[in-house]
Design an enzyme around this catalytic site. Structure first.
Site, short mmCIF file in Angstrom:
data_model
loop_
_atom_site.label_atom_id
_atom_site.label_comp_id
_atom_site.label_asym_id
_atom_site.label_seq_id
_atom_site.Cartn_x
_atom_site.Cartn_y
_atom_site.Cartn_z
N HIS A 231 0.76 -1.13 -0.05
CA HIS A 231 -0.02 0.05 0.00
C HIS A 231 0.87 1.20 -0.08
O HIS A 231 1.98 1.27 0.05
CB HIS A 231 -0.86 -0.12 1.24
CG HIS A 231 -0.26 0.05 2.72
ND1 HIS A 231 0.15 1.14 3.21
CD2 HIS A 231 -0.30 -0.86 3.56
CE1 HIS A 231 0.67 0.88 4.18
NE2 HIS A 231 0.46 -0.41 4.60
N CYS A 248 3.30 -4.92 6.56
CA CYS A 248 2.90 -4.60 5.21
C CYS A 248 4.32 -3.94 4.44
O CYS A 248 5.20 -3.79 4.96
CB CYS A 248 1.95 -3.67 4.91
SG CYS A 248 0.22 -4.24 5.55
#
Length: 402
Positions: A231, A248
């Site tokens: 992301h 992430c």
């Protein structure tokens, strides 16, 4: 202006790891690959400073900051160059918190500088990608050890480097094992969906691409956790420091948007690895042929209804996606094959990837068309093959599309 305080050299030549061979590398890197424009500008500024062109470096950096006011690393370098040019100490009296933030940003600078381009421009390919099926238009490889994301295009099964970007990983580093360890997984995954920024908190920037962690191998290894995404970043910052996420893979918003259009939900493979082994294409071809030969021998034994030979391709440690171990799987296959007088097995769209973090393992995926005298099925299959010390390849895990 060339007699800057000696500590400036520490910042530019030592703290930034004396990686200013970039000047020569820039010519080698002037190909069709796409880089972050802001990163390229910053590296060019640092190169100017290394060459003693301090005024030009500061002016160019000022332009970059004007265009990217949220690029904190650029602001730090600008401030340090300005302080150094004045002849004052490069180590101002700052709080411990500010010092920690500064060190984290310098780590980002080192990471960006340490990115080498030569291996990617001399005809070598990543050893992890042995074969890409046509359905995989692109593949993403993230080098967690060096904070770099690579986007490859599929050219007749062979990867071609398209772009590469700086990335942030989990605060705990690489190798996720349990929920909450703040680590980024090592393994092979695929994008499960795209979430635009309208459905996301600002933390995730312009969008997110979740991956299917934990996959079948992770589950077999007892790994837990969820919510591993690729992301963007909040709009208040251009990028995050090397280890700043909860697991992430995080990239600048501009970089996220540049790869988003190259991602196909459900298919694009994402390899999370620690280091990339760049090798001659001939080395990949040799290993690819070796693995394909094992897969073909497995297929031939199955098709020949040679159950004894067929079962030798399954490791003693084998487990199926429905929980059968090797003895249970063998008993099941013997029972099924007892009713067969004819079997045809066709495989197509075969992809082969070396599995990161596992010893001599590859992940093989393919479409399978099975026809027998009393049954017919078309499936998508994933197999994890592992090479033994004596060189034999065996299946350790088999599942439907993973």
């Amino acid at each position: 202006m060339r007699n800057l305080h000696a500590r400036t050299c520490v910042l530019i030549a030592c703290c930034l790891w004396s990686l200013f061979a970039i000047a020569g590398a820039e010519a080698a890197a002037a190909d069709a690959r796409v880089h972050s424009n802001a990163e390229s500008q910053l590296l060019a500024v640092l190169n100017l400073a290394q060459q003693g062109e301090y005024d030009t470096a500061i002016n160019d950096l000022s332009d970059l900051i004007e265009a990217r006011p949220n690029f904190r690393l650029a602001q730090l370098v600008y401030g340090e160059l300005m302080v150094a040019r004045s002849g004052r100490s490069i180590e101002p009296a700052i709080s411990d918190q500010m010092r920690d933030q500064r060190e984290a940003l310098l780590d980002e600078a080192k990471t960006r500088w340490a990115h080498r381009v030569s291996a990617a421009t001399d005809g070598k390919v990543p050893a992890a990608i042995l074969q890409m099926a046509p359905e995989y238009e692109h593949a993403i490889v993230v080098d967690l050890a060096n904070n770099r994301l690579y986007l490859f295009a599929n050219e007749q099964g062979v990867p071609r480097l398209v772009s590469d970007f700086y990335t942030t990983i989990g605060r705990g580093g690489a190798g996720k094992q349990v929920e909450g360890d703040m680590r980024t997984p090592i393994g092979i995954y695929h994008i499960t969906r795209y979430i635009n920024d309208n459905g996301l908190p600002e933390l995730y920037g312009v969008g997110a691409l979740p991956v299917n962690y934990p996959n079948a191998l992770d589950r077999a290894r007892g790994r837990t956790g969820y919510g591993i995404w690729l992301h963007g970043v909040p709009r208040t910052t251009y990028s995050r420091t090397p280890r700043a996420s909860e697991g992430c893979v995080v990239i600048a918003n501009d970089d996220f948007e540049s790869i988003r259009d190259h991602v196909n939900v459900g298919t694009t493979p994402v390899l999370l690895t620690t280091g990339i082994d760049w090798v001659p294409a001939a080395d990949v071809e040799k290993r690819r042929t070796e693995v394909l030969s094992a897969v073909e021998s497995w297929r031939h034994s199955w098709q020949a209804i040679d159950t004894k030979s067929y079962l030798t391709y399954y490791s003693p440690d084998f487990v199926s996606d429905d929980g059968r171990d090797k003895p249970a799987f063998a008993a099941y296959k013997k029972q099924v094959n007892a009713s067969k007088t004819d079997i045809s097995v066709d495989l197509n769209n075969i992809s082969i990837f070396r599995y990161p973090g596992e010893d001599r393992m590859v992940k093989v995926t393919f479409n399978q068309n099975y026809t027998s005298n009393n049954y017919q099925a078309e499936d998508r299959k994933t197999q994890y093959w592992q090479q033994s010390e004596d060189g034999d390849w065996q299946i350790v895990l088999e599942t439907e599309r993973d």
